[in-house]
Scaffold this motif. Structure first.
Motif, PDB file in Angstrom:
ATOM      1  N   THR A   1       0.618  17.729 -62.319  1.00 48.03           N
ATOM      2  CA  THR A   1       0.679  18.852 -61.521  1.00 48.03           C
ATOM      3  C   THR A   1      -0.937  19.255 -61.280  1.00 48.03           C
ATOM      4  OG1 THR A   1       0.893  20.510 -63.417  1.00 48.03           O
ATOM      5  CG2 THR A   1       2.807  19.825 -62.448  1.00 48.03           C
ATOM      6  N   SER A   2      -1.098  19.823 -60.361  1.00 42.65           N
ATOM      7  CA  SER A   2      -2.465  20.367 -60.094  1.00 42.65           C
ATOM      8  C   SER A   2      -2.649  21.727 -59.446  1.00 42.65           C
ATOM      9  CB  SER A   2      -3.369  19.277 -59.345  1.00 42.65           C
ATOM     10  OG  SER A   2      -4.837  19.674 -59.105  1.00 42.65           O
ATOM     11  N   PRO A   3      -3.415  22.887 -60.117  1.00 45.24           N
ATOM     12  CA  PRO A   3      -3.725  24.007 -59.625  1.00 45.24           C
ATOM     13  C   PRO A   3      -4.500  24.080 -58.147  1.00 45.24           C
ATOM     14  CG  PRO A   3      -5.393  23.588 -61.432  1.00 45.24           C
ATOM     15  CD  PRO A   3      -4.673  22.422 -61.264  1.00 45.24           C
ATOM     16  N   ALA A   4      -3.633  23.419 -57.124  1.00 47.08           N
ATOM     17  CA  ALA A   4      -4.521  23.073 -56.096  1.00 47.08           C
ATOM     18  C   ALA A   4      -4.458  24.109 -55.027  1.00 47.08           C
ATOM     19  CB  ALA A   4      -3.669  21.890 -55.139  1.00 47.08           C
TER      20      ALA A   4
ATOM     21  N   ARG B   1       5.656  27.779 -54.973  1.00 51.14           N
ATOM     22  CA  ARG B   1       5.295  28.838 -54.408  1.00 51.14           C
ATOM     23  C   ARG B   1       3.992  29.692 -54.463  1.00 51.14           C
ATOM     24  NH1 ARG B   1      10.290  28.566 -55.611  1.00 51.14           N
ATOM     25  NH2 ARG B   1      12.026  28.538 -54.073  1.00 51.14           N
ATOM     26  N   ASP B   2       3.368  29.219 -55.840  1.00 45.16           N
ATOM     27  CA  ASP B   2       2.069  29.720 -56.182  1.00 45.16           C
ATOM     28  C   ASP B   2       0.984  28.743 -55.680  1.00 45.16           C
ATOM     29  OD1 ASP B   2       3.171  31.806 -57.695  1.00 45.16           O
ATOM     30  OD2 ASP B   2       3.516  30.661 -59.381  1.00 45.16           O
ATOM     31  N   GLY B   3       1.187  27.710 -55.180  1.00 42.38           N
ATOM     32  CA  GLY B   3       0.347  26.759 -54.754  1.00 42.38           C
ATOM     33  C   GLY B   3       0.097  25.446 -55.617  1.00 42.38           C
ATOM     34  N   THR B   4       0.836  25.396 -56.854  1.00 42.40           N
ATOM     35  CA  THR B   4       0.512  24.230 -57.793  1.00 42.40           C
ATOM     36  C   THR B   4       1.231  22.885 -56.935  1.00 42.40           C
ATOM     37  OG1 THR B   4       0.788  25.768 -59.363  1.00 42.40           O
ATOM     38  CG2 THR B   4       1.011  23.578 -59.935  1.00 42.40           C
ATOM     39  N   LEU B   5       0.351  22.081 -57.155  1.00 50.11           N
ATOM     40  CA  LEU B   5       0.817  20.762 -56.402  1.00 50.11           C
ATOM     41  C   LEU B   5       1.554  19.997 -57.623  1.00 50.11           C
ATOM     42  CD1 LEU B   5       0.817  18.689 -54.157  1.00 50.11           C
ATOM     43  CD2 LEU B   5      -1.243  17.631 -55.387  1.00 50.11           C
ATOM     44  N   MET B   6       2.797  19.595 -57.305  1.00 53.33           N
ATOM     45  CA  MET B   6       3.809  18.980 -58.130  1.00 53.33           C
ATOM     46  C   MET B   6       4.277  17.771 -57.839  1.00 53.33           C
ATOM     47  SD  MET B   6       6.090  22.549 -58.864  1.00 53.33           S
ATOM     48  CE  MET B   6       6.701  21.945 -60.375  1.00 53.33           C
TER      49      MET B   6
END
Length: 696
Positions: free
Chosen positions: A450-453, A433-438
């Protein structure tokens, strides 16, 4: 590919060495991977030759000169250096069989394919010669058949004034039967020598036999200089094309441009490499390379040796497991980029009436059905080998076994409405929900990188990257090898909200079907907009499907484009709708050489290459809901037909007169359904119920 042995290098320049591709008289060729995760073929001189400083410098100099060749039909030379006294050069890594392997495995090519091969190779020679170079060793083993067409490899080449290239004392300077007479005689050679080699290559492709044969090397070379080529096994229609190339007099051989014109390849020749047995070989090699480069051997822990890792990676083209399911030798690895191989897909049984699997005129029961298995806002089901991914009823995503529908794992933090993707059938990618790619291991749910995408929704993925729409409405690429953001761009289209836009990837293009009906193609390397088409749909997002370079877009029209440059290849004629009836084309499906799409409730089939409609349509057999996807699985074409209160699935037998075989009257939610298929199972999303259906 073979595992590394004692004495093989671990690294050359920026390339980590993973496996052995092959070995010849002058050197060894390895699979290398640079820091960005890109594969290359790295050629190294044998140690006993590397001690000759003049030979080493010449090797590097000629490789650097070869970088001047600009051709889509030639493997690019990426770099060349001398590291620690050992010269090496890296070239673009091509996935596909060599011409030698393809003919040995599948027999000689038919006439249209030989003509397409001739045009591609002659074009490559034209580009090589334009750079002031002569290849000097064109042969079946130095031609790789890729999905984009034939490509010439192995630039152990020199400028014409250098004479013979990189030959040591006692070595034969040319491949017997493929080098021109002037090469055999040790004379100075020019571009015409490559044309002779091309002629010999085409004889092999057309007949499966060499143009010149003999009991030993000297006998073959004698035939090249004094004998006549064996054209008796070449189809007569091809002899006028091939024969002149094999003239003894170099001046009598045609120029490459003339060969391109004379070859007269069939329309759509670039698509010949995307179907049949060769296409399957290409796919197998692509999967093998992906497994090799995605599981970095250098990161394996000490208990698993590098040799053991590589042996598992290259044996049979797949990773070897020592147990069933997830009990594999890699299970002790814990790094975020240590990705296990995909598990084996459990193939479903093909139902056969003659074996009593069902009764003629009756529809068999579903394989399994799970009520309340998915959330109200789930995207379409996503089969990934032994699981099918859906939005979980209580939030997040869930994986259910394809065999029985049981819950295998779930990830509650994921925002399922933002869509999820399969990464090479090994990982599932989604955003929280925060936009982190998992990412999660598909079979087990084990979290990985993961990536802070800042991702609002996911578009598509290829072997290099995952592509997302950011929360501020831009398109972003995240590298799969390091989870880093590679590029972020804005595009001239309304991407909408709530995952309204979709994407697909092919041939170095990310195609976005935007919420405003636009279709935009971006270069996957840097995000540059390559082409766009506006107002492809009057009711929102257009739909798309891709096979090779053929991109089908549906909406207010059915159009097939070249995905690389956006040029229109053909367009279907729109049927005339009844008065007042809104008209649009349903989602397209590509299966083999055919394209399926529905218009006015009627599924239609077209030849993907030519755009010609086949001699039949499904009208009168059954109707389908216009938004319904058309699924080809087993011998059937599957589609959903609905009315105001309920619906069902109609299945047409494509193998026997295209008759309606099965009708599953099970769709209870005509406003919320989807069907997809994999491995002899059709999966139906019906409201919050997930069902698996058998296939005949």
């Amino acid at each position: 590919m073979k595992p590394l042995e004692s004495g093989d290098p671990i690294r050359l320049g920026p390339y980590r060495i993973l496996a052995v591709l092959g070995e010849g008289g002058m050197g060894k060729v390895y699979v290398g991977q640079d820091g960005e995760g890109r594969a290359a073929a790295v050629k190294v001189l044998h140690p006993h030759l590397a001690h000759d400083p003049d030979l080493g410098r010449r090797f590097v100099r000629e490789a650097q000169v070869a970088r001047a060749v600009e051709s889509e039909s030639v493997a690019r030379v990426l770099d060349a250096r001398t590291d620690g006294g050992r010269p090496w050069m890296a070239t673009e890594f091509l996935t596909g069989p060599t011409l030698a392997d393809a003919v040995r495995a599948h027999g000689p090519f038919d006439e249209p394919t030989v003509r397409a091969l001739a045009a591609a190779l002659a074009g490559a020679l034209r580009d090589i010669h334009a750079a002031g170079l002569v290849h000097r060793d064109l042969k079946p083993a130095n031609i790789v058949l890729t999905v984009a067409g034939p490509r010439v490899i192995d630039f152990g080449i020199a400028r014409p004034e250098h004479g013979l290239t990189l030959t040591a004392t006692g070595q034969v300077p040319v491949t017997p039967g493929y080098g021109a007479p002037e090469q055999v005689l040790g004379q100075r050679v020019g571009p015409a020598a490559d044309v002779f080699s091309l002629g010999a290559v085409l004889v092999f492709a057309a007949s499966g036999h060499h143009a010149y044969e003999g009991s030993h090397v000297a006998a073959v070379q004698y035939e090249v200089v004094h004998g006549e080529p064996r054209l008796d096994r070449v189809p007569p229609a091809l002899r006028p094309l091939i024969g002149p190339c094999l003239a003894k007099d170099a001046a009598a051989r045609p120029l490459p441009d003339r060969i391109v014109r004379s070859s007269a390849p069939p329309r759509g020749a670039d698509r010949l490499w995307r179907k049949g047995a060769i296409a399957q070989d290409i796919t197998t090699r692509e999967h093998g390379l992906n497994r090799l480069t995605t599981v970095p051997g250098g990161l394996a822990p000490r208990p698993v040796s590098r040799r053991r890792l590589l042996t598992g990676l290259v044996a049979g083209g797949s990773v070897l497991a020592v147990g069933g399911g997830t009990a594999a030798w890699w299970s002790r690895r814990s790094g975020p980029f240590d990705i296990p191989a995909a598990v084996k897909t459990p193939e479903g049984k093909l139902f056969d009436m003659k074996k009593g699997d069902y009764v003629l005129g009756e529809t068999p029961a579903p394989l399994w059905s799970v009520p309340s298995a998915v959330s109200d806002a789930t995207p379409a089901p996503l089969p990934v080998r032994d699981v099918v991914i859906v939005g979980a009823p209580k939030g997040g995503i869930a994986a259910r076994g394809v065999v029985d529908g049981t819950l295998r794992w779930s990830a509650e933090k994921v925002a399922a409405a933002g869509r999820y993707l399969s990464l090479s059938d090994r990982l599932v990618a989604a955003a929280d929900r925060d936009g982190t790619l998992m990412t999660f291991v598909a079979s087990t749910g084990e979290p990985k990188w993961t990536s802070p995408a800042e991702a609002a929704s996911l578009l598509a993925a290829d072997d290099e990257a995952v592509y997302v729409i950011t929360k501020d409405g831009r398109v972003r690429s995240i590298g799969r090898s390091d989870a880093r953001i590679r590029w972020t761009v804005g595009i001239d289209a309304d991407l909408g909200k709530d995952a309204a836009s979709r994407g697909l990837v092919g041939q170095g293009r990310l195609v976005v079907t935007a919420a405003d009906g636009s279709v935009v193609a971006l270069d996957t390397a840097g995000g540059r907009t390559v082409w766009d088409r506006r107002k492809q749909s009057d009711d929102g997002r257009a739909r798309a499907a891709v096979s090779g370079r053929s991109l089908c877009v549906t909406g207010k029209n059915l159009t097939v484009l070249d995905i690389v440059d956006g040029k229109e290849l053909w367009r279907a004629e729109n049927p005339e709708p009844p008065n007042g009836t809104p008209f649009f084309w349903g989602p397209p499906t590509i299966h083999g050489d055919h394209l399926y799409a529905s218009a006015l409730n009627v599924p239609l089939r077209y030849d993907l290459r030519t755009g010609r409609g086949t001699d039949w349509v499904f009208q009168g057999l059954f109707e389908c809901d216009p938004p319904s996807p058309l699924v080809v699985q087993g011998n059937g074409l599957w589609s959903v037909a609905v009315n105001r209160t309920e619906g069902g699935i109609n299945v047409v037998d494509l193998s026997e007169g295209n008759r309606t075989s099965w009708v599953f009257r099970i769709v209870k939610n005509p406003d919320r359904y989807w069907i997809t298929a994999d491995a002899n199972r059709v999966f139906l999303l019906d409201g919050t119920t997930l069902t698996a259906l058998p296939v005949f």
